[in-house]
Scaffold this motif. Structure first.
Motif, mmCIF file in Angstrom:
data_model
loop_
_atom_site.group_PDB
_atom_site.id
_atom_site.type_symbol
_atom_site.label_atom_id
_atom_site.label_comp_id
_atom_site.label_asym_id
_atom_site.label_seq_id
_atom_site.Cartn_x
_atom_site.Cartn_y
_atom_site.Cartn_z
ATOM 1 N N LEU A 115 0.826 -1.210 0.000
ATOM 2 C CA LEU A 115 0.000 0.000 0.000
ATOM 3 C C LEU A 115 0.857 1.256 0.000
ATOM 4 C CD1 LEU A 115 -2.860 -0.851 2.532
ATOM 5 C CD2 LEU A 115 -3.077 -0.555 0.054
ATOM 6 N N ALA A 116 2.011 1.180 0.634
ATOM 7 C CA ALA A 116 2.891 2.345 0.759
ATOM 8 C C ALA A 116 3.858 2.396 -0.423
ATOM 9 C CB ALA A 116 3.651 2.274 2.075
ATOM 10 N N ASP A 117 3.335 2.638 -1.586
ATOM 11 C CA ASP A 117 4.156 2.832 -2.783
ATOM 12 C C ASP A 117 4.946 1.584 -3.178
ATOM 13 O OD1 ASP A 117 3.297 5.501 -2.849
ATOM 14 O OD2 ASP A 117 4.894 6.093 -1.467
ATOM 15 N N ARG A 118 4.409 0.411 -2.858
ATOM 16 C CA ARG A 118 5.009 -0.862 -3.276
ATOM 17 C C ARG A 118 6.477 -0.966 -2.891
ATOM 18 N NH1 ARG A 118 1.869 -4.043 -5.826
ATOM 19 N NH2 ARG A 118 3.608 -5.340 -6.551
ATOM 20 N N ILE A 119 6.757 -0.754 -1.630
ATOM 21 C CA ILE A 119 8.115 -0.934 -1.110
ATOM 22 C C ILE A 119 8.464 -2.424 -1.167
ATOM 23 C CG2 ILE A 119 9.596 -0.642 0.925
ATOM 24 C CD1 ILE A 119 7.605 1.572 1.813
ATOM 25 N N PRO A 120 9.664 -2.788 -1.600
ATOM 26 C CA PRO A 120 10.046 -4.209 -1.627
ATOM 27 C C PRO A 120 9.946 -4.845 -0.238
ATOM 28 C CG PRO A 120 11.626 -2.897 -2.858
ATOM 29 C CD PRO A 120 10.729 -1.917 -2.151
ATOM 30 N N VAL A 121 9.559 -6.120 -0.210
ATOM 31 C CA VAL A 121 9.304 -6.832 1.048
ATOM 32 C C VAL A 121 10.040 -8.163 1.069
ATOM 33 C CG1 VAL A 121 7.545 -7.851 2.546
ATOM 34 C CG2 VAL A 121 6.992 -5.830 1.191
ATOM 35 N N VAL A 122 10.649 -8.460 2.212
ATOM 36 C CA VAL A 122 11.213 -9.791 2.469
ATOM 37 C C VAL A 122 10.443 -10.413 3.623
ATOM 38 C CG1 VAL A 122 13.238 -11.132 3.156
ATOM 39 C CG2 VAL A 122 13.518 -9.094 1.734
ATOM 40 N N TRP A 123 9.863 -11.577 3.378
ATOM 41 C CA TRP A 123 9.226 -12.339 4.455
ATOM 42 C C TRP A 123 10.266 -13.265 5.081
ATOM 43 C CZ3 TRP A 123 3.911 -14.614 2.467
ATOM 44 C CH2 TRP A 123 2.968 -13.573 2.390
ATOM 45 N N ASP A 155 8.645 -9.927 -2.183
ATOM 46 C CA ASP A 155 9.602 -9.979 -3.287
ATOM 47 C C ASP A 155 10.608 -11.103 -3.081
ATOM 48 O OD1 ASP A 155 9.157 -7.282 -4.958
ATOM 49 O OD2 ASP A 155 8.788 -6.912 -2.835
ATOM 50 N N ALA A 156 10.760 -11.535 -1.840
ATOM 51 C CA ALA A 156 11.619 -12.672 -1.513
ATOM 52 C C ALA A 156 11.129 -13.269 -0.207
ATOM 53 C CB ALA A 156 13.083 -12.250 -1.395
ATOM 54 N N VAL A 157 11.363 -14.569 -0.035
ATOM 55 C CA VAL A 157 11.054 -15.249 1.212
ATOM 56 C C VAL A 157 12.329 -15.913 1.708
ATOM 57 C CG1 VAL A 157 9.719 -17.070 2.348
ATOM 58 C CG2 VAL A 157 8.649 -15.665 0.574
ATOM 59 N N VAL A 158 12.651 -15.659 2.967
ATOM 60 C CA VAL A 158 13.819 -16.267 3.599
ATOM 61 C C VAL A 158 13.339 -17.271 4.635
ATOM 62 C CG1 VAL A 158 15.809 -15.876 5.100
ATOM 63 C CG2 VAL A 158 15.336 -14.298 3.220
ATOM 64 N N TYR A 159 13.801 -18.512 4.508
ATOM 65 C CA TYR A 159 13.502 -19.564 5.474
ATOM 66 C C TYR A 159 14.720 -19.775 6.359
ATOM 67 C CZ TYR A 159 9.710 -20.593 2.194
ATOM 68 O OH TYR A 159 8.621 -20.496 1.382
ATOM 69 N N VAL A 160 14.497 -20.034 7.630
ATOM 70 C CA VAL A 160 15.611 -20.243 8.539
ATOM 71 C C VAL A 160 16.177 -21.652 8.430
ATOM 72 C CG1 VAL A 160 14.298 -21.038 10.559
ATOM 73 C CG2 VAL A 160 16.412 -19.719 10.887
ATOM 74 N N ALA A 161 15.448 -22.551 7.772
ATOM 75 C CA ALA A 161 15.889 -23.938 7.662
ATOM 76 C C ALA A 161 15.396 -24.538 6.351
ATOM 77 C CB ALA A 161 15.376 -24.759 8.846
ATOM 78 N N HIS A 162 16.149 -25.497 5.825
ATOM 79 C CA HIS A 162 15.722 -26.210 4.625
ATOM 80 C C HIS A 162 14.422 -26.967 4.883
ATOM 81 C CE1 HIS A 162 19.410 -25.405 2.332
ATOM 82 N NE2 HIS A 162 20.024 -25.522 3.489
#
Length: 405
Positions: A115-123, A155-162
């Motif tokens: 909503l805020a100007d499509r700022i990139p996001v990492v989950w 824009d990207a998802v980071v997992y802490v484990a395989h």
């Protein structure tokens, strides 16, 4: 560390807003606090927005010079307006990137950033799986909603484990840019410390040669303190002088469930329930064997910290615990006190020299593969690529397969 990072990261300064549920003590919260404290302010200006007010970690974060704000949401109460309020803050702050931590913050922070100007996001995904018997229905629902939105919001998802990456694929998580970045460990803070070994035993009223088996973790069904204490009863049959050190939120003599389990297994006189502690590095360094009895984990911090202290570990085969330990400890099935006890007894039966050699290998594994410096560099590299819109041809999946090998 700083010099190495400057060689790989552009000199211009990133502006990062982290969004997390709260700053109470927990694995994800500690990981975030450790990460922001490890990053050179010349490389990134960071701010944390907590959905819920308060938290035991908030003061330590602010002492690091990190700004902390809150949305003052009420626990357990859905608040759709939080997305709008957070979007307004992000629009005013204009960060280069929004980094969110765990399901609720992923959903709220991700939608607000768009909503805020499509700022990139990492989950950031910190769970391996959600057992319906021990997790809230609302959390499981939000996790599934996240899967449905994973190709459109982050824009990207980071997992802490395989293991977390694999289990979430089954929930529909399919972001094209996903990678695994494990927890990192500060091998200067967590290190072998013979003085701590002596002093902790003295404080507990134990002889210098007493064998000490420990479990560090909050009181929660996932940590399975019941199985640990059942295993301890078996360990004491062959090691009657061994003692048990347990610490973490809710792990105190006032916890009637814990003391009942200890009584049932005949180990109450051997238990030291220390509650939450701020001196975990010295407690970990005092152990002969560290145990993770969990029914579910992703990438257990307490195990890596004990390994960095030169302590061999017995862990249940959950998440990436076996990958973390490698050949420096023992891996047993979850929920099996007999197998857990056998692993602990095997390590206690080693002579002092052999156990210390195993502990040295454990520390070397942390320093070489899971150092805080390595993890910080990977996060910063990902953030820089997203903030500048340049992926440089990197295939995160390929990189992680090579790293796991």
């Amino acid at each position: 560390m700083i010099r190495a990072l400057r060689q790989t990261i552009r000199p211009d300064r990133l502006r990062i807003t982290h969004v997390i549920g709260s700053l109470d003590v927990g694995g994800a919260e500690r990981a975030l606090c450790s990460l922001v404290a490890s990053i050179d302010p010349a490389l990134a200006e960071m701010k944390i927005v907590a959905l819920i007010s308060g938290g035991a970690l908030i003061d330590s974060v602010r002492r690091q010079g990190i700004e902390v704000e809150t949305l003052a949401m009420r626990p357990g109460r859905p608040d759709p307006s939080a997305v709008v309020r957070l979007a307004r803050r992000l629009r005013a702050d204009r960060p280069d990137l929004v980094v969110t931590w765990m399901y609720h913050a992923n959903l709220i922070g991700g939608l607000a950033a768009k909503l805020a100007d499509r700022i990139p996001v990492v989950w950031n995904i910190r769970h391996t799986w959600l057992d319906p018997r021990r997790s809230k229905r609302s959390t499981r629902w939000i996790a599934r909603v996240g899967g449905a939105l994973s190709q459109r919001v982050p824009d990207a998802v980071v997992y802490v484990a395989h293991a977390a990456q694999e289990s979430h694929a089954a929930l529909g998580y399919a972001c094209p840019h996903s990678s695994v970045i494990p927890n990192g460990f500060d091998s200067d803070q967590f290190r072998p410390d013979p003085a701590a070994r002596r002093h902790v035993r003295h404080e507990l009223g134990l002889a210098p040669t007493t064998k000490l088996v420990g479990l560090v973790g909050r009181f929660h069904p996932d940590k399975d303190h019941g199985s640990f204490l059942a295993a301890a009863g078996r360990v004491r049959l062959s090691n009657p002088q061994a003692r048990l050190l347990l610490c973490g939120e809710g792990v105190s003599p006032e916890n009637r469930q814990l003391t009942a389990w200890a009584d049932q297994n005949g180990v109450r006189d051997a238990c030291h329930f220390l509650g939450p502690r701020e001196d975990v590095p010295r407690l970990a360094a005092a152990l002969d064997v560290a145990v993770c009895a969990s029914l579910t984990e992703a990438f257990p911090r307490a195990v890596g910290e004990a390994m960095a202290c030169g302590v061999p570990c017995v862990v249940t085969d959950v998440g990436d615990a076996a990958h973390l330990v490698g050949n420096t400890g023992r891996v047993v099935p979850a929920g099996d006190p007999a197998a857990l006890a056998a692993g602990v007894c095997e390590l206690l039966a080693l002579d002092e020299g052999a156990r210390r050699a195993l502990g040295r290998r454990a520390r070397e594994r942390i320093v070489e593969n899971f150092s805080q410096e390595r993890v910080v560099a990977r996060h910063l590299g990902l953030w820089r690529q997203l903030a500048t819109g340049r992926w440089s041809g990197i295939d995160p999946q390929r990189h992680d397969r090579q790293h796991a090998a």
